[in-house]
Design a protein around this motif. Structure first.
Motif, PDB file in Angstrom:
ATOM      1  N   PHE A  80       0.841  -1.202   0.000  1.00 30.09           N
ATOM      2  CA  PHE A  80       0.000   0.000   0.000  1.00 30.09           C
ATOM      3  C   PHE A  80       0.877   1.254   0.000  1.00 30.09           C
ATOM      4  O   PHE A  80       0.913   2.013   0.980  1.00 30.09           O
ATOM      5  N   VAL A  81       1.577   1.465  -1.100  1.00 27.03           N
ATOM      6  CA  VAL A  81       2.471   2.623  -1.218  1.00 27.03           C
ATOM      7  C   VAL A  81       1.629   3.875  -1.440  1.00 27.03           C
ATOM      8  O   VAL A  81       0.741   3.873  -2.308  1.00 27.03           O
ATOM      9  N   PRO A  82       1.863   4.925  -0.682  1.00 27.72           N
ATOM     10  CA  PRO A  82       1.028   6.138  -0.822  1.00 27.72           C
ATOM     11  C   PRO A  82       1.026   6.644  -2.272  1.00 27.72           C
ATOM     12  O   PRO A  82       2.076   6.707  -2.917  1.00 27.72           O
ATOM     13  N   GLY A  83      -0.151   6.945  -2.733  1.00 28.63           N
ATOM     14  CA  GLY A  83      -0.305   7.490  -4.069  1.00 28.63           C
ATOM     15  C   GLY A  83      -0.286   6.464  -5.184  1.00 28.63           C
ATOM     16  O   GLY A  83      -0.531   6.788  -6.353  1.00 28.63           O
ATOM     17  N   ARG A  84      -0.030   5.199  -4.856  1.00 31.33           N
ATOM     18  CA  ARG A  84       0.033   4.159  -5.881  1.00 31.33           C
ATOM     19  C   ARG A  84      -1.359   3.964  -6.502  1.00 31.33           C
ATOM     20  O   ARG A  84      -2.375   3.946  -5.791  1.00 31.33           O
ATOM     21  N   VAL A  85      -1.379   3.820  -7.806  1.00 29.89           N
ATOM     22  CA  VAL A  85      -2.651   3.687  -8.517  1.00 29.89           C
ATOM     23  C   VAL A  85      -2.722   2.307  -9.173  1.00 29.89           C
ATOM     24  O   VAL A  85      -1.764   1.852  -9.788  1.00 29.89           O
ATOM     25  N   PHE A  86      -3.858   1.665  -8.981  1.00 28.35           N
ATOM     26  CA  PHE A  86      -4.102   0.366  -9.618  1.00 28.35           C
ATOM     27  C   PHE A  86      -5.287   0.520 -10.561  1.00 28.35           C
ATOM     28  O   PHE A  86      -6.226   1.266 -10.274  1.00 28.35           O
ATOM     29  N   ASP A  87      -5.227  -0.194 -11.705  1.00 31.41           N
ATOM     30  CA  ASP A  87      -6.475  -0.415 -12.447  1.00 31.41           C
ATOM     31  C   ASP A  87      -7.325  -1.293 -11.556  1.00 31.41           C
ATOM     32  O   ASP A  87      -6.801  -2.135 -10.820  1.00 31.41           O
ATOM     33  N   ALA A  88      -8.614  -1.132 -11.622  1.00 29.98           N
ATOM     34  CA  ALA A  88      -9.428  -1.882 -10.672  1.00 29.98           C
ATOM     35  C   ALA A  88     -10.772  -2.266 -11.271  1.00 29.98           C
ATOM     36  O   ALA A  88     -11.254  -1.638 -12.216  1.00 29.98           O
TER      37      ALA A  88
END
Lengths: 375, 721
Positions: A80-88
């Motif tokens: 859970f890295v701050p600001g990390r974005v995943f397609d979801a």
């Protein structure tokens, strides 16, 4: 007059250690066998011949982005890295009936990837801060005592297990206006080993991005009527009204959620009840913190929604399920879920052989849980 | 002859009639299987050799079963050790009385246990608890030990009740018996709560068909809430078999040739009673005025002497006969009011008898009156006999049946239904047990059997009369009879016994004060049950507006006298339930003990009253029966009208008004049964259930009681015959 009984002392001889080790092994074996046979049974009875999921067949999915918050208040974690974005992807569904207007549990499953299956992390959440069962043993009893007829089910289960009816009254929703204003809980805790390598436990929940009132709550539940999940007489809404609302909302404005987390440090002498999904952790001591923001921007069609599947095996090792010791262990619920792969594979295989099940029609086959509408 | 000489003769007669049969039974001697097998007709005794042999085999088989189970208990003991770990599960539910189902009456403080057995039959205890004040329970246990592979598939949820109080090593301990087991499938336990829902128990149920508070026992005698101890049945067998055989012989003879059996022969065949023994030594004495006065004052009747309103030193004793109860046409039951004058020796002598009601079969006017005085020779003798017979039936029904048996049963039911943890149970239970069983037997033998066939009353009117009489019984304000003179032995003995009981109850309450107050809810519930099921206060049942002037006068006299007889203060404020004023006063109106109330004294008074009624009062009326109704022609329970115009005002030689041969032998059998088969004495303590302190207190007064002609060894600890 009865005298107070003596509590049998724990004996610590080598022999007693051996016996305990043997007993623990036996309990784990039973848990493994139960999980495997349950998955096999599901595959043979529901997934392959009927093309069913275990329960949440009536669903709709959407896709978008999941972004870890910039300033996490929970312990640091490599995933859970701050600001990390995943397609979801998320999928909302209802157990077990194919009629959105019925009283039932609603779900929100989250996939940290825009795929049908592969993902670094999946979460499966349901409405209700507590649920209707709490261990593999209780889930099997729950399944055994379903005895559904005409939209009424679990009557015997509720009569025998008062906690089941409390869970039902907290978890069932009726007349919800949208999937997007409900609160969804993962209930049974997971492991959480952060950057500091301290072992913790974590619980997850999904809430609307804006703090809007939850709809569909059963405000004045009746013990005599909880088993009745039928639609309201003269119900004007169709069988797909919630799915239709979701599609419309996503197309027009998107669906926005917050994924939240509760954590607590693990101790050797933790009371086993902390794993009991019937006992929420005290929010004053273990507050909910925002973990990620989910923005769903595109609805998926029926076929893609049907193909989208979730698994508790899709998790980083440091966030996985907590090992269970027996079928009575509260963690056995996640253990059994994680061992249900065979059923998923059998369902997908049946799609190839028999084709996809058709979308749920807006017809008069109300209060049904079967595709063909027959009782 | 001087008074001392007469007294010596009477004492010799007493000694002569105080017989006990030494048990001389051999293998083929007839035997009685159970008290419920007694019949006014032919009791079910086992006589033939093959039945005795079969019974012997059956008994051996049963004994083997008992020994086998005892062995099993020894081999697989139930150790009071909990197999437990993390408490994560519970059995929940609620205990309610089965009837009336609509009222949902909770059963509080029931002891509950949860057991399993291993595949090698060892018992394992998983938990225990008690039901709360609402009957709800939560028996917590650890799930894992119950699910171990070694545990068999059925687990046992067990409900216990206190069935006895026994003295072990100087301490009174509760004997708990398993009341009901509810099997639970092991696989049904999955953690959290398992709901056993509402469990309705047929536990000390009130009979729904009776206006009197009675316990429900199935017609076949099964499902009774308690059991006779073995010693009770043995005592009955040992003393009754010779008597039963005499009765059977008479009944067979009557069947063959009714006229071949005379009352004199019947009398000779049974053991001698006091009046027969005295008559042998002092002919005519028992029919005289002195003996009449002695027996009225100190005999079975223990009569209440009401001072005459106008003449000092004169008293009235009144026996209210048929009143307005349903009667048959065969037997007379006039009201007898006897005027006494107190002699210088302190004993009463009758001077006038007023008989009200039909004395022959022709004149049915219920208010016709005949006044006979002591100067009227033969007529006076006849009037005394009529008065004796009326007083005997009144003593049997009013004092014995209603005053002690049914009166005690209502307290027994309320105590058994409600008191479990409160120490008051150890005080009361030894005295109130078995009464419901013997009352159930009395229903068949007395109320449905002998009374309707040998007296003026029917079964229905007997029950109605008993209910009315209970309308005069209350613990509140009760005090011992007023002593009229030094010769008033009964009143003095009652006073002395009351002192002993008072001392004992005070001691017990001081020893257990904290616990009694802590478990006050049980007292409240008992009080509520007592009052709710009590019969109405008698005065409430009288429809005053419909009474004729004669009826009004008669009823007022009756109420005034019975209130004095039962020492009931009719003016006390009494609780109303559903609009009806109840005879029994509440002990408490509070679920928790309140220091600012009279509740503490109320509870003590109630306990004193119940113990005295169940022990001393019953012993007195019961054991004197054979003395006063053990000679058919002297006194019986009913004189027949006969065919003559003189009716029952006839000499003893007129056999047509005496009971016929069948009723005569049945009466002799009955009075022997009641007076000679006692079991369960306070000082003998056969069942080891008497408090040592109470025994000590009573024993300390042995000489004082002996001076009053009371043998403390023979005071029964309960009403069980």
């Amino acid at each position: 007059m009865h005298t107070k009984p003596m509590i049998r002392p724990v004996k610590n001889s080598a022999w007693h250690y051996f016996l305990r080790w043997l007993g623990a092994g036996y309990d784990k074996l039973i848990l493994w066998l139960t999980s495997k046979f349950f998955a096999l049974g599901l595959a043979l009875v529901l997934s392959f011949p009927k093309r069913y999921r275990m329960s949440h067949n009536n669903g709709i999915a959407g896709k978008g982005k999941l972004r870890i918050v910039d300033n996490p208040q929970f312990p640091e974690h490599d995933f859970f890295v701050p600001g990390r974005v995943f397609d979801a992807r998320i999928r909302h569904a209802m157990a077990t009936f194919l009629d959105d207007a019925m009283k039932g549990i609603r779900s929100c499953s989250i996939k940290f990837a825009d795929t049908q299956w592969e993902s670094p992390m999946d979460l499966e959440c349901n409405t209700g801060e507590i649920n209707l069962f709490w261990s593999a043993a209780s889930f099997l009893k729950f399944a055994q005592l379903r005895k559904q007829q005409w939209g009424v089910e679990y009557e015997e289960y509720y009569r025998k297990y008062p906690q089941g009816i409390i869970g039902a009254q907290k978890a069932l929703r009726k007349d919800a206006t949208s999937y997007t204003n409900l609160r969804y809980y993962a209930l049974t805790p997971f492991l959480f080993i952060g950057k500091d390598q301290i072992k913790r436990y974590a619980k997850y929940r999904v809430v609307p991005f804006d703090d809007i009132p939850e709809t569909g709550l059963i405000t004045h539940p009746s013990d005599w009527d909880t088993a009745n999940q039928r639609i309201t007489p003269h119900e004007p809404r169709g069988r797909n009204y919630l799915k239709d609302e979701f599609v419309k909302r996503v197309k027009e404005e998107g669906a926005h959620y917050r994924l939240q987390i509760q954590t607590r440090v693990a101790n050797d002498d933790d009371n086993p009840e902390i794993f009991n999904n019937q006992i929420p952790w005290d929010e004053a001591v273990f507050p909910w913190h925002d973990l990620a923001i989910i923005d769903i921007t595109e609805p998926l069609d029926w076929k893609e929604s049907t193909l989208t599947s979730f698994s508790l095996n899709n998790m980083p090792k440091t966030l996985g399920i907590i090992p269970a010791k027996s079928i009575y262990d509260y963690n056995s619920l996640n253990y059994m879920r994680a061992h249900a792969e065979l059923a998923r594979k059998a369902r997908l295989f049946s799609y190839k052989i028999k084709g996809f099940p058709p979308p749920i029609p807006d017809d008069d086959n109300r209060n049904k849980s079967d595709w063909d509408g027959k009782y | 002859m001087t008074e001392e000489e007469i007294e010596k003769i009477v004492d010799r007669a007493y000694a002569e009639t105080k017989i006990r049969y030494p048990y001389q039974g051999g293998f083929f001697s007839p035997r009685l299987k159970h008290i419920n097998h007694m019949e006014v007709g032919r009791s079910k005794i086992i006589q033939s050799w093959y039945n005795i042999l079969l019974e012997w085999i059956y008994e051996k088989w049963n004994a083997f079963g008992v020994r086998y189970h005892t062995w099993l208990k020894r081999v697989f003991p139930r150790r009071n050790v909990l197999f437990t770990g993390h408490i994560d599960s519970s059995l929940v539910g609620q205990l309610l009385f089965a009837e009336p189902a609509k009222d949902n009456i909770p059963i509080h403080n029931m002891h509950l246990e949860f057991w399993g057995r291993t595949k090698f039959y060892q018992w394992r205890k998983f938990g225990e608890c008690s039901s709360d004040e609402n009957g709800k329970f939560r028996l917590e246990f650890s799930l894992i030990p119950t699910q171990a592979w070694i545990i068999k598939s059925t687990l046992h949820f067990e409900i216990y009740q206190t069935t006895d109080i026994l003295c072990e090593k100087g301490r009174m301990v509760h004997k708990q018996s398993l009341f009901k087991t509810i099997p639970i499938k092991k696989s049904d336990l999955i953690g959290m709560e398992y709901n056993l829902r509402i469990i309705r128990l047929f536990l000390w149920q009130y009979r729904p068909d009776s206006t009197i508070p009675r316990v429900y026992i199935k017609p076949d005698g099964t499902d009774a809430p308690e059991e006779y101890p073995e010693g009770r049945v043995r005592a009955m067998t040992e003393q009754m078999i010779p008597i039963e055989l005499t009765k059977v012989k008479h009944l067979l003879q009557i069947e063959e040739d009714p006229l071949s059996l005379s009352i004199a022969q019947i009398q000779r065949d049974y053991p001698k009673n006091l009046t027969v023994a005295i008559e042998e030594k002092l002919p005519g004495y028992t029919r005289g005025d002195d003996w009449f006065g002695i027996r009225e004052m100190n005999g079975m009747n223990m009569s209440t002497f009401q001072p005459d309103a106008t003449t000092p030193g004169e008293y009235w004793v009144r026996y209210f006969g048929a009143c307005n109860y349903e009667v048959n046409d065969e037997y007379a039951f006039p009201t007898a009011e006897i005027r006494f004058r107190m002699k210088p020796n302190g004993l009463p002598t009758p001077i006038e008898i007023h008989l009200t009601g039909p004395l022959n079969r022709f004149n049915k006017d219920p208010f016709q009156k005949l006044v006979v005085t002591s100067s009227e020779g033969e007529k006076w003798l006849q009037a005394k006999r009529v008065a004796r017979v009326t007083s005997a039936l009144c003593a049997e029904l009013d004092q014995h049946l209603a005053g002690t048996h049914l009166n005690t049963e209502q307290y027994s039911i309320a105590a058994h239904r409600n008191i479990r943890k409160n120490p008051v149970i150890t005080l009361l239970m030894p005295h109130v047990k078995s009464v419901s069983l013997i009352d159930n037997t009395a229903d068949k033998l007395l109320i449905q059997g002998y009374i309707p066939s040998a007296t003026a009353l029917t079964a229905k009117s007997t029950e109605k009369r008993a209910a009315d009489l209970l309308g005069f019984q209350d613990w509140k304000g009760w005090k011992p009879m007023k002593v009229l003179s030094d010769a008033h032995l009964y009143a003095k003995a009652e006073e002395l016994y009351w002192q002993v009981v008072t001392e004992w109850v005070d001691l017990f309450f001081s020893q257990h004060e904290t616990e009694i107050k802590k478990e006050w809810l049980e007292i409240y519930r008992m009080s509520e049950d007592l009052v709710a099921h009590s019969v109405p206060l008698f005065t409430e049942t009288v429809n005053w507006d419909e009474l004729s002037p004669e009826e009004l006068d008669f009823t007022k006299r009756r109420i005034e006298y019975l209130a004095a007889e039962y020492r009931m203060d009719l003016n006390l404020p009494r609780k109303k339930v559903k609009g009806t004023q109840k005879a029994i006063s509440p002990i408490t109106e509070s679920t928790v003990f309140r220091e600012d109330s009279d509740d503490w004294q109320n509870l003590k008074d109630m306990c004193r009253y119940v113990i005295t009624t169940a022990t001393f009062l019953h012993t007195w009326v019961n054991e004197h029966q054979y003395e006063d109704i053990g000679e058919v022609l002297y006194s019986c329970l009913g004189l027949r009208f006969g065919e003559k115009e003189t009716g029952i005002m006839a000499p003893e030689s007129d056999i047509s008004i005496a009971p016929d041969a069948t009723r005569s032998t049945q009466m002799m059998w009955f009075s022997n049964l009641l007076s000679r088969t006692e079991y369960g004495f306070i000082l003998k303590n056969e069942q080891k259930d008497m408090h040592p302190e109470f025994m000590e207190l009573l024993n300390a007064k042995k000489k004082e009681f002996a001076a009053l002609k009371v043998n403390v060894e023979e005071i029964e600890s309960r009403t069980n015959i």
